[in-house]
Motif scaffolding. Structure first.
Motif, mmCIF file in Angstrom:
data_model
loop_
_atom_site.group_PDB
_atom_site.id
_atom_site.type_symbol
_atom_site.label_atom_id
_atom_site.label_comp_id
_atom_site.label_asym_id
_atom_site.label_seq_id
_atom_site.Cartn_x
_atom_site.Cartn_y
_atom_site.Cartn_z
ATOM 1 N N ILE A 182 0.852 -1.198 0.000
ATOM 2 C CA ILE A 182 0.000 0.000 0.000
ATOM 3 C C ILE A 182 0.887 1.247 0.000
ATOM 4 O O ILE A 182 1.738 1.416 0.875
ATOM 5 C CB ILE A 182 -0.928 0.011 1.219
ATOM 6 N N GLN A 183 0.674 2.084 -1.009
ATOM 7 C CA GLN A 183 1.358 3.369 -1.056
ATOM 8 C C GLN A 183 0.618 4.350 -0.144
ATOM 9 O O GLN A 183 -0.603 4.474 -0.213
ATOM 10 C CB GLN A 183 1.397 3.899 -2.490
ATOM 11 N N VAL A 184 1.373 5.028 0.715
ATOM 12 C CA VAL A 184 0.779 5.958 1.672
ATOM 13 C C VAL A 184 1.313 7.362 1.368
ATOM 14 O O VAL A 184 2.525 7.574 1.324
ATOM 15 C CB VAL A 184 1.101 5.563 3.117
ATOM 16 N N GLU A 185 0.394 8.301 1.160
ATOM 17 C CA GLU A 185 0.767 9.678 0.860
ATOM 18 C C GLU A 185 0.025 10.620 1.806
ATOM 19 O O GLU A 185 -1.025 10.268 2.349
ATOM 20 C CB GLU A 185 0.404 10.023 -0.584
ATOM 21 N N TYR A 186 0.590 11.827 1.978
ATOM 22 C CA TYR A 186 -0.067 12.822 2.821
ATOM 23 C C TYR A 186 -0.222 14.127 2.045
ATOM 24 O O TYR A 186 0.522 14.418 1.108
ATOM 25 C CB TYR A 186 0.711 13.050 4.113
ATOM 26 N N ASP A 187 -1.208 14.894 2.465
ATOM 27 C CA ASP A 187 -1.481 16.195 1.842
ATOM 28 C C ASP A 187 -1.783 17.189 2.956
ATOM 29 O O ASP A 187 -2.546 16.881 3.881
ATOM 30 C CB ASP A 187 -2.669 16.090 0.881
ATOM 31 N N ILE A 188 -1.175 18.366 2.895
ATOM 32 C CA ILE A 188 -1.439 19.423 3.869
ATOM 33 C C ILE A 188 -2.650 20.217 3.390
ATOM 34 O O ILE A 188 -2.625 20.814 2.311
ATOM 35 C CB ILE A 188 -0.218 20.327 4.044
ATOM 36 N N GLY A 199 0.714 19.445 -3.153
ATOM 37 C CA GLY A 199 0.169 18.167 -3.626
ATOM 38 C C GLY A 199 0.480 17.012 -2.688
ATOM 39 O O GLY A 199 0.943 17.179 -1.557
ATOM 40 N N TRP A 200 0.209 15.817 -3.196
ATOM 41 C CA TRP A 200 0.401 14.600 -2.402
ATOM 42 C C TRP A 200 1.875 14.213 -2.398
ATOM 43 O O TRP A 200 2.540 14.237 -3.427
ATOM 44 C CB TRP A 200 -0.430 13.455 -2.970
#
Length: 401
Positions: A147-153, A161-162
């Motif tokens: 699972i690719q995990v990304e964050y966004d402010i 962006g992500w």
């Protein structure tokens, strides 16, 4: 026929039917192939070349491998989505006719569905440091999933962006924050620990996370968490060296737990360890120090919250003198017997004074090393101290006594 199997059954363009044909005289064999989807009648295979087929044999056996585009079979889904428990078998003219798994038949899952992430649960309150996010991942064929995990402010200007999220205890940010997880068809519960000390160092922001699952064939749809607030105000962080913990044999009823505690201000930190069994979650702890201390003081709540009990590294008892260099320690035969498992050679024996009332001992010194002591700071267990001494007017020295 022997060694009957279907290779690469996830993609119809790559699926192959493999088997070995043996005949003592090496005569050609006429083979007919069939399949049966759950709840459907037996169908003749139409997408694997000529069927029936006349194939070579030998006394030692001849291996055959036939490409099979199963998505074009009438009783199977044309989009190649996953179908479990499909029977595939062969019938040999003049040979074995019943279905024998591994000889002339197989029961397999055909096709593949993308894995699915659901029920992402971010923290409900403002959090710092290492952030725990729970989620479910499922896959109809119980594939191994990453699972690719990304964050966004949220509301960040300019919008960056992500970006890939750094998992806790990683020295770099991998493409997949959760790797090689077996995703069951009934959903597997996962926990992602996000190191916001790296991604959001010294920042206080509203953020959200995006989880994108992928198996060896296809990437599934992304699932985005609700937004939550991260406040990195330099709270203390504890890191357990899990690899060293897992290899410990636990032969003496006590496990050393290697860990590191960091605090930007070098404050004194209290660390609470919890344990859990496989397939359990760690019981939640309250957010305030007073509530946690109340749990630590209550044996019942400690058990309910799975609080680890510190293994004693020392024992106490009576000292019975024998002569000037030997003593007898009666408790080693009873209440302190556990220390024998660790061995006695090289250990320190500390004999406390009989009186519980502090009293001066300067009179026992051969000579007084101090002239005019002003202050003392005990070192370690208090056997020694750093003493600030005025050796003469206007002259000072720091001595270890």
């Amino acid at each position: 026929m022997s060694g009957f199997t279907v290779l690469d059954p996830k993609l119809p363009a790559q699926a192959r039917v493999r088997f070995v044909l043996s005949d003592a005289e090496g005569n050609p064999a006429t083979v007919e192939f069939f399949y049966q989807a759950p709840g459907q009648p037996v169908q003749q295979v139409t997408q694997a070349g000529s069927n029936p087929a006349v194939l070579a044999t030998s006394s030692q056996g001849v291996e055959h491998e036939l490409p099979w585009n199963f998505a074009d079979e009438s009783a199977l889904p044309d989009d190649a989505h996953f179908v479990d428990d499909v029977r595939v078998f062969a019938s040999i003219a003049g040979g074995i006719q019943e279905l024998v798994l591994g000889a002339n038949g197989a029961s397999i899952g055909l096709g593949n569905d993308a894995p699915v992430v659901s029920q992402v649960e971010p923290p409900l309150d403002e959090v710092p440091g290492i952030v725990l996010v729970r989620l479910l991942v499922s896959d109809t064929s119980s594939d191994v999933v990453s699972i690719q995990v990304e964050y966004d402010i949220v509301g960040d200007l300019p919008d960056t962006g992500w970006k890939l999220a750094r998992p806790a205890q990683e020295t770099s940010t991998p493409e997949f924050g959760l790797r090689d997880v077996v995703a069951s068809k009934d959903a597997t519960s996962l926990a992602f620990f996000w190191d916001t000390n790296v991604d959001l160092a010294d920042l206080e922001r509203d953020v959200r996370l995006r989880f994108t699952p992928a198996d060896s064939v296809v990437t599934g749809s992304s699932e985005v968490s609700p937004s939550f607030r991260v406040d990195n105000n330099a709270e203390p962080i504890a890191t357990v060296s899990g690899d060293l913990l897992l290899v410990n044999p636990d032969q003496r009823a006590g496990i050393p737990i290697p860990y590191i505690v960091r605090d930007e201000e070098s404050d004194e930190v209290q660390v609470v360890f919890q344990w859990k069994r496989p397939n359990e979650d760690f019981p939640l702890l309250p957010d305030t120090v007073n509530e946690i201390n109340a749990i630590l003081a209550d044996p019942v709540q400690r058990r309910e919250r799975h609080i680890c009990t510190e293994y004693p590294t020392w024992v106490e008892g009576r000292v019975v003198p024998i002569d000037s260099t030997h003593v007898r320690l009666p408790e080693l035969a009873t209440t302190a017997s556990s220390i024998l498992a660790h061995g006695l050679v090289g250990r320190e024996l500390e004999m406390l004074r009989a009186s519980n009332v502090p009293k001066p001992i300067a009179a026992t010194w051969a000579s007084n090393p101090l002239n005019h002591p002003i202050a003392a700071l005990p070192i370690g267990d208090g056997i020694e101290a750093l003493v600030l001494d005025r050796s003469s007017p206007g002259a000072w020295r720091l001595r270890q006594i």
